[in-house]
Design a protein around this motif. Structure first.
Motif, mmCIF file in Angstrom:
data_model
loop_
_atom_site.group_PDB
_atom_site.id
_atom_site.type_symbol
_atom_site.label_atom_id
_atom_site.label_comp_id
_atom_site.label_asym_id
_atom_site.label_seq_id
_atom_site.Cartn_x
_atom_site.Cartn_y
_atom_site.Cartn_z
ATOM 1 N N PRO A 23 50.172 38.741 37.363
ATOM 2 C CA PRO A 23 49.436 39.474 36.325
ATOM 3 C C PRO A 23 49.723 40.970 36.302
ATOM 4 N N VAL A 24 50.367 41.504 37.342
ATOM 5 C CA VAL A 24 50.660 42.941 37.360
ATOM 6 C C VAL A 24 52.143 43.250 37.256
ATOM 7 N N GLY A 25 53.003 42.233 37.180
ATOM 8 C CA GLY A 25 54.433 42.491 37.080
ATOM 9 C C GLY A 25 55.236 41.220 36.918
ATOM 10 N N LEU A 26 56.382 41.332 36.270
ATOM 11 C CA LEU A 26 57.221 40.162 36.021
ATOM 12 C C LEU A 26 58.389 40.052 36.987
ATOM 13 N N THR A 27 58.403 40.901 38.015
ATOM 14 C CA THR A 27 59.358 40.790 39.113
ATOM 15 C C THR A 27 58.641 41.162 40.402
ATOM 16 N N GLY A 196 58.003 28.513 47.931
ATOM 17 C CA GLY A 196 56.971 29.383 47.376
ATOM 18 C C GLY A 196 55.842 28.594 46.761
ATOM 19 N N GLY A 197 55.086 29.261 45.893
ATOM 20 C CA GLY A 197 53.937 28.631 45.260
ATOM 21 C C GLY A 197 53.776 29.102 43.836
ATOM 22 N N THR A 198 53.122 28.278 43.025
ATOM 23 C CA THR A 198 52.982 28.588 41.597
ATOM 24 C C THR A 198 51.738 27.941 41.031
ATOM 25 N N ASP A 199 51.126 28.577 40.047
ATOM 26 C CA ASP A 199 49.982 27.993 39.336
ATOM 27 C C ASP A 199 49.786 28.679 37.997
ATOM 28 N N CYS A 200 49.322 27.911 37.044
ATOM 29 C CA CYS A 200 48.905 28.445 35.747
ATOM 30 C C CYS A 200 47.654 27.677 35.332
ATOM 31 N N CYS A 201 46.541 28.015 35.965
ATOM 32 C CA CYS A 201 45.297 27.276 35.763
ATOM 33 C C CYS A 201 44.230 28.116 35.065
ATOM 34 N N VAL A 202 44.673 29.136 34.324
ATOM 35 C CA VAL A 202 43.723 29.881 33.495
ATOM 36 C C VAL A 202 43.553 29.085 32.207
ATOM 37 N N THR A 203 42.706 28.080 32.284
ATOM 38 C CA THR A 203 42.407 27.199 31.152
ATOM 39 C C THR A 203 40.899 27.138 30.989
ATOM 40 N N ALA A 204 40.463 26.716 29.812
ATOM 41 C CA ALA A 204 39.020 26.637 29.550
ATOM 42 C C ALA A 204 38.333 25.688 30.521
ATOM 43 N N ASP A 235 30.898 39.513 43.533
ATOM 44 C CA ASP A 235 30.126 38.386 42.969
ATOM 45 C C ASP A 235 30.999 37.189 42.624
ATOM 46 N N GLY A 236 32.218 37.134 43.166
ATOM 47 C CA GLY A 236 33.058 35.969 42.921
ATOM 48 C C GLY A 236 34.509 36.357 42.711
ATOM 49 N N PHE A 237 35.393 35.362 42.746
ATOM 50 C CA PHE A 237 36.814 35.647 42.579
ATOM 51 C C PHE A 237 37.212 35.585 41.107
ATOM 52 N N ILE A 238 38.451 35.972 40.838
ATOM 53 C CA ILE A 238 39.007 35.967 39.488
ATOM 54 C C ILE A 238 40.163 34.981 39.444
ATOM 55 N N MET A 239 40.075 33.997 38.567
ATOM 56 C CA MET A 239 41.163 33.030 38.409
ATOM 57 C C MET A 239 42.369 33.717 37.776
ATOM 58 N N SER A 240 43.548 33.480 38.365
ATOM 59 C CA SER A 240 44.768 34.108 37.866
ATOM 60 C C SER A 240 45.930 33.125 37.872
ATOM 61 N N ALA A 241 47.020 33.558 37.256
ATOM 62 C CA ALA A 241 48.228 32.738 37.169
ATOM 63 C C ALA A 241 49.408 33.502 37.740
ATOM 64 N N GLY A 242 50.440 32.765 38.134
ATOM 65 C CA GLY A 242 51.642 33.428 38.626
ATOM 66 C C GLY A 242 52.454 32.551 39.555
ATOM 67 N N ALA A 243 53.479 33.146 40.125
ATOM 68 C CA ALA A 243 54.349 32.435 41.068
ATOM 69 C C ALA A 243 55.002 33.428 42.009
ATOM 70 N N LYS A 343 44.381 40.682 46.156
ATOM 71 C CA LYS A 343 43.662 39.970 45.093
ATOM 72 C C LYS A 343 42.744 40.903 44.313
ATOM 73 N N SER A 344 42.433 42.056 44.878
ATOM 74 C CA SER A 344 41.629 43.029 44.143
ATOM 75 C C SER A 344 42.337 43.470 42.867
ATOM 76 N N MET A 345 43.677 43.329 42.843
ATOM 77 C CA MET A 345 44.474 43.735 41.672
ATOM 78 C C MET A 345 45.050 42.554 40.913
ATOM 79 N N THR A 346 45.498 41.544 41.629
ATOM 80 C CA THR A 346 46.120 40.387 40.964
ATOM 81 C C THR A 346 45.117 39.321 40.568
ATOM 82 N N GLY A 347 43.924 39.329 41.174
ATOM 83 C CA GLY A 347 43.078 38.158 41.093
ATOM 84 C C GLY A 347 43.636 37.082 42.011
ATOM 85 N N HIS A 348 43.069 35.894 41.905
ATOM 86 C CA HIS A 348 43.444 34.797 42.805
ATOM 87 C C HIS A 348 44.375 33.834 42.078
#
Length: 420
Positions: A23-27, A196-204, A235-243, A343-348
């Motif tokens: 969420p903060v960079g594409l490289t 590595g690891g990857t996820d894109c679970c920012v869904t409704a 008060d909780g984590f932030i769902m994020s996406a990335g790899a 995670k304070s900047m990228t979220g989780h």
């Protein structure tokens, strides 16, 4: 002792390239620069309608174009989570200046994990079935909807014909994937592993479920300050996406090919709490054991660790438990070293989190700076250096990266500056 013989005889696993989509960079380089600037990638969700959701903010990837990394005829069959994985791996392979010729292919493996997998494709296919019936289902659905589709795509793209696997251990996934890949190299099952690891679970669906479980922050009006690891007002984590992706190689092979070695993976361990689906063990027993076992695997003492990239999710239970566990394992040394949460900047980023955070730890080893924990205004432990708000110059020879996930999964990696 047998354990001493194993350590003496095992091969060295080194990192020769890395890549990231976050969420903060594409490289990886852009992500690291953003972390040092304290730049937050969390914002109002714009990829779908959030009406009625208790949490309406997330760390979405912005400006990503899969066709920058692969032919469109390939990208169109892939779920976004797999596109992120392939893109990050392309970056890592290019950074490592790696090619896999036929004679090396059987010794080249792929191990890429995901916590949620291709959930976007699941939901789209279900809607297609509902609105158009069976004929509306893509013939690629069996491929796109597979948990191992990311690792399979990477294997085919780079011609790696050694072991190809997927792994899923919730929030510990990326760390487990890298740790197991390092073992493949250390024990002789592969000479090169793309991991590595990857996820894109920012869904409704996933935002709604995690929010209803009271795991997510609801600071919808202040997204950049919502992720607050180790702060009393979290008060909780932030769902994020990335790899995040890395090239691991056996050290002598990397040296013979003139590779630039970024760091060495020297320790790894994983444990289970066997306690609760969403809450960590209240005494942090599994987390403690994972850290101690990783140190033992590395053959070092706690006092030799210079920096900890913490799991630090910004949830009430995790942060408190992790701090207690760090104090138990490191004793007086816990207050002498920086402990920060990116995670304070990228979220989780769930399955991607551990991979990207190990890369951040690798940059710390490389550059002599450690990234900050932004939004840590009122630390829950005033003696520990959470690197509040701004990066700190810090000579980091050995770094630890923690990942603790739902289901009681705990995984820890230890890396060291390369020393021949």
């Amino acid at each position: 002792m047998i354990e001493d013989e194993v350590h003496r005889d095992r091969r060295r696993a080194v990192i020769t390239g890395w890549g990231a989509i976050t969420p903060v960079g594409l490289t990886a380089d852009d992500t690291w620069a953003a972390l040092l600037e304290g730049r937050c990638g969390i914002a109002k969700i714009n990829s779908f309608d959030t009406t009625g959701l208790l949490t309406q903010i997330a760390g979405e990837v912005k400006g990503f174009d899969a066709d920058d990394y692969m032919p469109h005829k390939i990208s169109r069959r892939m779920d976004t989570y797999a596109q992120y994985a392939v893109a990050a791996t392309v970056q890592a392979v290019e950074a490592a200046k790696l090619t896999i010729p036929p004679h090396l292919a059987p010794r080249a493996g792929v191990l890429i994990g995901s916590g949620y997998g291709p959930v976007g494709s699941y939901y789209r296919q279900a809607e297609q079935l509902r609105t158009k019936g069976p004929r509306g289902i893509s013939p690629f659905s069996a491929i796109t909807g597979a948990m191992d589709s990311a690792s399979g795509e990477v294997s085919m793209m780079f011609g790696a014909t050694g072991p190809t696997r997927a792994i899923s251990t919730a929030c510990a996934t990326g760390t487990d994937a890298i740790g197991e890949a390092a073992r493949w190299i250390q024990h002789g099952y592969a000479d090169i592993v793309l991991t590595g690891g990857t996820d894109c679970c920012v869904t409704a669906v996933d935002i709604a479920g995690s929010s209803n479980a009271r795991a997510l922050s609801r600071r919808n009006d202040d997204p950049e300050r919502a992720s607050r690891p180790f702060d009393k007002d979290r008060d909780g984590f932030i769902m994020s996406a990335g790899a995040g992706a890395l090239v691991l190689e056996e050290a002598t092979g990397a040296i013979s090919r003139g590779r630039n070695i970024l760091a060495e993976v020297i320790g790894y361990a994983s444990t289970s709490d066997a306690y609760h689906w969403t809450s960590p063990h209240p005494e942090g027993l599994g987390a403690r054991r994972a850290m101690r076992n990783a140190l033992a695997d590395a053959g070092i003492e706690p006092s030799e660790v210079d920096y900890i990239n913490a799991h630090g999710t910004s949830t009430e239970l995790n942060d408190e438990t992790e701090v207690q566990a760090i104090r138990q394992v490191f004793g007086e040394h816990a207050v002498k070293i920086p402990v920060s949460s990116t995670k304070s900047m990228t979220g989780h980023m769930i399955g991607a989190a551990g991979a990207v955070e190990l890369i951040a730890a690798g940059y710390a080893v490389q550059t002599g700076f450690v990234p900050p924990t932004i939004n840590c205004d009122t630390p829950l432990d005033t003696e520990i250096n959470f690197v509040p708000h701004r990066p700190q110059e810090w000579d980091t020879r050995i770094a630890m990266s923690n990942s603790f996930g739902f289901g009681g999964h705990n995984a820890v990696l230890v890396i060291r500056r390369w020393e021949e």
